[in-house]
Design an enzyme around this catalytic site. Sequence first.
Site, mmCIF file in Angstrom:
data_model
loop_
_atom_site.group_PDB
_atom_site.id
_atom_site.type_symbol
_atom_site.label_atom_id
_atom_site.label_comp_id
_atom_site.label_asym_id
_atom_site.label_seq_id
_atom_site.Cartn_x
_atom_site.Cartn_y
_atom_site.Cartn_z
ATOM 1 C CG ASP A 1 12.521 -5.830 -6.014
ATOM 2 O OD1 ASP A 1 13.542 -6.187 -5.410
ATOM 3 O OD2 ASP A 1 12.314 -6.137 -7.106
ATOM 4 C CG HIS B 1 14.140 -1.791 -7.786
ATOM 5 N ND1 HIS B 1 14.265 -2.742 -8.710
ATOM 6 C CD2 HIS B 1 13.113 -1.653 -7.612
ATOM 7 C CE1 HIS B 1 13.212 -3.290 -9.085
ATOM 8 N NE2 HIS B 1 12.382 -2.581 -8.391
ATOM 9 C CG HIS C 1 9.882 1.185 -10.140
ATOM 10 N ND1 HIS C 1 9.249 0.392 -11.094
ATOM 11 C CD2 HIS C 1 10.193 0.126 -9.099
ATOM 12 C CE1 HIS C 1 9.146 -0.752 -10.594
ATOM 13 N NE2 HIS C 1 9.825 -0.835 -9.609
ATOM 14 C CG HIS D 1 7.340 -5.763 -3.901
ATOM 15 N ND1 HIS D 1 7.222 -7.076 -4.495
ATOM 16 C CD2 HIS D 1 8.129 -5.079 -5.034
ATOM 17 C CE1 HIS D 1 7.386 -7.133 -5.816
ATOM 18 N NE2 HIS D 1 8.032 -5.766 -6.100
HETATM 19 ZN ZN LIG Z 1 10.115 -2.667 -8.383
#
Ligand SMILES: [Zn+2]
Length: 286
Positions: free
Chosen positions: A94, A145, A149, A239
């Site tokens: 991510d 995504h 955010h 991540h």
């Molecule tokens: Zn994230």
Amino acid sequence: MISMKPAILAVLLTLSGFGTPLPSRNRAEPVAVDPGMLVEASEQSGIEVPQKPHRPVQRVRSEELSLAELRAKYPRLFYLRGNPGKRQIALTFDDAPDPRFTPQILDILKAQDVKATFFIVGYRAERHPELVRRMIREGHAVGGHSYDHPDFSRLSDSRFRDQVLRTNAILTKLAGYTPNLVRPPYGEIKESQLIWLGQHGFYAINWSSDSLDWRNLKAGQVYANVMKSVGPGVIVLQHAGGGRGERLQGTIQALPQIIRELKARSYRLVTVPELLNLPDPSRNRD
Ligand SMILES: [Zn+2]
């Protein structure tokens, strides 16, 4: 002293995480942890900023279905894992792209001949389009995504749609096809938003193994967190981008060992569309 009260309140709100623009990392569900956002290295002014305080877990979805209920109600739309009968695992990353960390992760995946799935933050893709192009070129899957955010469950439906569509437009331009995967920041989403995603050909993808790597963990801990919850069909969350002051060295150092161990245990490492047997829009690429 009455005039002090607003100041005291402001301090308390700040300490509790409210009143700050940065969302919390804690969520009610253990699987739904994801880093708060996300300041480019260039924005750090050379100052090392500590981890943002964790906000006490407080649900805003009292009238909403829980994530578990949503998953049960929309099993072909909202996924945490794939077929438990198949020895396949999807590695997902991510908060990409981030020039501090993403190239190193791509290098490792390339050296190990593994295809993974990256969930892309729109504004970061605008700043580092070459990194997204590299993911596509090297055969990885990409999904949205959000643009910057936010916690989707706190957004109006129109702002939510804008976050999804704006990011997907950026990705479509870079990828040459229209991605159909969305990973909600923090794993949080509302039913109305999920329905809209389904109506527009998207799938919401959460995870079933959380590395918790954004906590600046050492490689051994990242490795242990992943390995303790792997199994057939699992989607692993790591991540490839970090927030202000965050380092993902643990992720980068643990990744070769994680991949080697999963291969040694006879897992096939596949992309999310392959794991979940979803329509793969990259096959319609120009
Ligand atoms: Zn994230």
